[in-house]
Design an enzyme around this catalytic site. Sequence first.
Site, PDB file in Angstrom:
ATOM      1  N   CYS A  88       0.872  -1.178   0.000  1.00  0.00           N
ATOM      2  CA  CYS A  88       0.000   0.000   0.000  1.00  0.00           C
ATOM      3  C   CYS A  88       0.906   1.223   0.000  1.00  0.00           C
ATOM      4  O   CYS A  88       1.628   1.464   0.972  1.00  0.00           O
ATOM      5  CB  CYS A  88      -0.910  -0.004   1.223  1.00  0.00           C
ATOM      6  SG  CYS A  88      -1.984   1.451   1.315  1.00  0.00           S
ATOM      7  N   CYS A 231      -5.248   6.077  -3.660  1.00  0.00           N
ATOM      8  CA  CYS A 231      -4.520   4.809  -3.664  1.00  0.00           C
ATOM      9  C   CYS A 231      -3.127   5.116  -4.188  1.00  0.00           C
ATOM     10  O   CYS A 231      -2.969   5.520  -5.346  1.00  0.00           O
ATOM     11  CB  CYS A 231      -5.222   3.779  -4.543  1.00  0.00           C
ATOM     12  SG  CYS A 231      -4.303   2.222  -4.729  1.00  0.00           S
TER      13      CYS A 231
END
Length: 293
Positions: A88, A231
């Site tokens: 991530c 993101c």
Amino acid sequence: MPFDLRFTKGQGTGNDFVLFADPEGDSELTPTRVRAVCDRRFGVGADGVIRAVRSANLDAGEGSLAEDRDAVWFMDYWNADGSVSEMCGNGVRVFTSYLLDQGFADIPPGGELAIGTRAGVKRVSRSVNGFQVDMGRWRLDGSDPLVRARELPVARPGLGIDVGNPHVVVALADDDELDGLDLGYVPILDPVPAAGANVEFVVPAEPLVEDGVGRIRMRVHERGSGETLSCGTGAVAAALAVRHWAGSGAPNDWRVQVPGGVLGVRMFQADDGEHVALSGPAELVFDGVLSLA
């Protein structure tokens, strides 16, 4: 058994996480508990949970230490639905901020911090607006599925890109198409990738390049979390895809506008090939204690 989770809430361009320290790897993190923590009505609310574990105390961390002995800390990242994720990009920056705040690590002036992840070791440095993460090498994964999304009248071709986790990037015609998407529904990919994928929808700015920097807007449906305000790995994949489509002469520096803010993406040559870096803010919002069954 019930236990109290002492946590910190953090966010990077609106991509939010619940972080907690478990240096010895003693806490039992289960999908049910992760879903409870991430529930925005009955829990803390987040796109994911990040556990700070010493790499030596986690099976997944052994590979990080083998790659780089400086990767003392491992980012054990779980999506909101309780699934484990490889990486991530926003999470790495927020995780770094958490380690520094807790006194677990430091980044000396001009230095870097090695972070273990399931997608390899990522090196983090300070930047003007937060932190920059060397995401390592990337690749086109060879999958170009058709993508269907709610309120998108015709299926569009996607470009499969692996940046440590899987992505499919879709080019849209204009801002109206991007704004009109209903990403409360999972986009349909044909064929379906074996491990699923994050799906990014992108629109180039006009002009695409300004002062040598490429500019795009993006929205994303994250595998395991749904639509998020940002993101990090998705921003990287989107910039790489647009550069790929633009062809020779396209810049290596990009600004990616997401609903939660702006992220920087930079492609650069390293000894083992082309790497890509992600930069952006990371903020720790509040601390708390949550009782979990």
